[in-house]
Design an enzyme around this catalytic site. Structure first.
Site, PDB file in Angstrom:
ATOM      1  N   GLU A 268     -26.860   6.883   1.147  1.00 56.39           N
ATOM      2  CA  GLU A 268     -25.966   7.923   0.603  1.00 56.39           C
ATOM      3  C   GLU A 268     -25.968   9.085   1.525  1.00 56.39           C
ATOM      4  O   GLU A 268     -27.024   9.717   1.715  1.00 56.39           O
ATOM      5  CB  GLU A 268     -26.235   8.071  -0.919  1.00 56.39           C
TER       6      GLU A 268
ATOM      7  N   GLU B   2     -32.619   6.210  -6.650  1.00 56.56           N
ATOM      8  CA  GLU B   2     -33.040   7.707  -6.805  1.00 56.56           C
ATOM      9  C   GLU B   2     -33.938   7.928  -8.197  1.00 56.56           C
ATOM     10  O   GLU B   2     -33.850   8.618  -9.105  1.00 56.56           O
ATOM     11  CB  GLU B   2     -31.926   8.774  -7.058  1.00 56.56           C
TER      12      GLU B   2
HETATM   13  O1  AHR Z   1     -22.787   9.312  -4.893  1.00 57.12           O
HETATM   14  C1  AHR Z   1     -22.883   9.920  -6.135  1.00 57.12           C
HETATM   15  C2  AHR Z   1     -24.090  10.117  -6.661  1.00 57.12           C
HETATM   16  O2  AHR Z   1     -25.110  10.918  -5.867  1.00 57.12           O
HETATM   17  C3  AHR Z   1     -25.055   8.787  -6.677  1.00 57.12           C
HETATM   18  O3  AHR Z   1     -24.636   7.871  -7.745  1.00 57.12           O
HETATM   19  C4  AHR Z   1     -26.515   9.067  -6.824  1.00 57.12           C
HETATM   20  O4  AHR Z   1     -27.303   8.190  -6.396  1.00 57.12           O
HETATM   21  C5  AHR Z   1     -26.453  10.363  -5.926  1.00 57.12           C
HETATM   22  O5  AHR Z   1     -27.172  11.525  -6.488  1.00 57.12           O
END
Ligand code: AHR
Length: 515
Positions: A318, A195
């Site tokens: 994610e 990110e």
């Molecule tokens: O999964 C929780 C968080 O969500 C992670 O650390 C991040 O990559 C995302 O914003």
């Protein structure tokens, strides 16, 4: 006597609800196999966050909780049933403040840091590189390591890759041996940053792409043990990252990652509760999760333009639900309950990922234990399996299965207020065991769905598998009642070579088709 039997039969028939005159029709074309559904679509994510790793999975070798090399036997045993193909570690946002040298050598001497992203708690570094590989070895999973681009250096990242992958007699490889590992680790996947548009450094895609190319060039690993290199991309509807990376770092990228979280209200402030919600939050959650389909399509359109040879994969590394944290828990720990709604969310996502199997080669649900949409929740020495766990378990046959085209017709859309979503989501595949599997998800919490399943050119004789459903939309397991919701056997009959299935309201069904 005869009369009594006859009237009983009539009574029973009257009690049975009639099959709909105009059922939903699901047609599978088994003669036109599509791409293989990479098993990595069922990948997991474990971050140094809350009790996701410490307590939830790693308790240390001195713990009274039965463990192997510090990893809980109960949790590892349950996860093994999911055939977890790979685990992404150490973050997330945590990855961009993780310095790998803090996590090697004698544990008592490892520095204690502050986990600034997640609750400001102390990070003991008890779990480091060697412990992570113990976990993936125990699970029989591949390793997906996320490197620190945000606060590390090129040299630091290059050293980590050398430490893990080199079979030479270099000082770093010898340091690994001194720390107990003779042969190199197998790092199947390595991501450069996370990110970068946010917690990973607040960069522009152009700046990130230049850095990515710089880092990727400097990461040296033996040819036969070089991880696939992953670039960290955008999220939600932002496709600029995929565009800039795939245009400018094409030759150096195996995949571009993409993140999307499902939030009932769609707003980070006031996301909605994990339990005790009413129907508007049921439908909004499902409607929001289904948006991932158009996000994936948008990314794929960009990739098809910049990479028509399809060399670059799209990894959704994610995804999952994100609710308001449970009352009384540490906000930064992202601990939430998990209900039937989460299982339906998981199944809808799986069915979407299957449709994009030629580009989506990996996804990682966030996260494995005690964090966000978890497989498992723990409380001291107790553990429970969530509805999401059960959905993952039901879908195991889809790992590395060959996808098959499915057409849904005469669907009865599910509407509440202004929102309308499809009633039935379906996916089919020929699994490695040779059987044909079908998943059916009924999104409607109030109406069962009658479905006729037809496999072109084949006479079906029946189907057997499992169903996950419950009376309440927010049915969930607790430490007092850990079996409140779990899959039940499910079978369906065929008539005239076609299957007639009544999918209960708010249910996930996975069956093997017979005949
Ligand atoms: O999964 C929780 C968080 O969500 C992670 O650390 C991040 O990559 C995302 O914003």
């Amino acid at each position: 006597m005869k009369l009594i039997k006859k009237s009983l039969a009539v009574l029973c028939m009257a009690a049975l609800p009639a099959f709909a005159a105009n059922p939903v029709s699901v047609t599978i074309d088994a003669g036109k196999p599509g791409p293989v559904i990479n098993k990595n679509v069922y990948g997991q994510f474990a971050e140094h966050l809350g009790t996701g790793i410490y307590e939830g999975m790693y308790v240390g070798t001195g713990s009274k909780i039965p463990n192997t090399k510090g990893w809980r036997n109960d949790v590892v045993g349950a996860l093994k049933q999911l055939h977890v193909p790979l685990v992404r570690w150490p973050g997330g946002c945590f990855a961009d403040e993780y310095h790998w040298k803090d996590g090697i050598g004698p544990r008592a001497k490892r520095p204690v840091k502050v986990n600034t992203n997640w609750g400001g708690v102390e990070e003991s570094n008890a779990v480091g590189t060697h412990e992570f590989f113990d976990l993936v070895d125990l699970l029989g999973a591949d390793a997906y390591v996320n490197g620190n681009l945000g606060s590390g250096t090129v040299q630091e990242m290059a050293d980590w890759v050398e430490y893990m992958t080199s079979d030479s007699k270099s000082s770093l490889a010898n340091l690994r041996r001194k720390n107990g590992r003779d042969k190199p680790f197998k790092v199947a996947y390595f991501a450069i940053g996370n990110e970068a548009w946010g917690c990973g450094g607040n960069m522009t895609p152009e700046h990130y792409t230049n850095l990515y190319k710089n880092y990727e060039t400097m990461l040296k690993a033996p040819k036969e043990n070089r991880p696939l290199m992953i670039a960290s991309g955008g999220n939600d509807y932002d496709i600029k990252w995929t565009d800039v990376i795939s245009k400018n770092a094409k030759a150096q990228t195996s995949a571009i990652s993409f993140h999307y979280y499902t939030i009932p209200t769609g707003k980070w402030e006031g996301k909605g509760a994990a339990t005790g919600f009413a129907e508007p939050h049921w439908i909004s959650t499902l409607a929001n999760t289904l948006k991932i389909d158009s996000m994936i399509r948008n990314n794929i359109a960009v990739l098809d333009k910049n990479d028509p040879e399809k060399k670059i994969g799209l990894y959704v590394d994610e995804w999952g639900t994100w609710y308001d944290v449970e009352t009384g828990t540490t906000p930064g720990f992202l601990y939430q309950q998990n209900t039937l709604r989460d299982a339906v969310v998981a199944a809808l996502n799986f069915n979407i990922f299957h449709q994009h199997a030629d580009r989506v080669h990996m996804t990682n649900i966030a996260q494995m234990v005690n964090v966000l949409q978890a497989m498992i929740l723990t409380e001291k020495d107790k553990m429970l399996l969530t509805p999401t766990y059960h959905a993952f378990h039901m879908y195991v046959p889809f790992q590395d299965a060959t996808s098959l085209p499915v057409k849904v017709a005469d669907d009865k859309a599910y509407t509440l207020g202004e929102t309308t979503i499809p009633g039935i989501s379906a996916s089919a595949a020929r699994a490695k065991d040779g059987k044909l599997y079908l998943s059916l998800v009924n999104t409607n919490p109030g109406q069962p769905a009658d479905v006729v399943v037809n496999v072109a050119g084949k006479q079906l004789a029946g189907a057997n598998g499992r169903v996950l459903t419950a009376t309440a939309m927010d049915a969930h397991n607790t430490f007092q009642n850990p079996q409140a919701i779990k899959p039940a056997p499910f079978s369906a009959k065929a008539s005239g070579g076609k299957l007639t299935v009544t999918v209960p309201a708010k249910a996930v069904v996975v069956v093997a088709l017979e005949g």
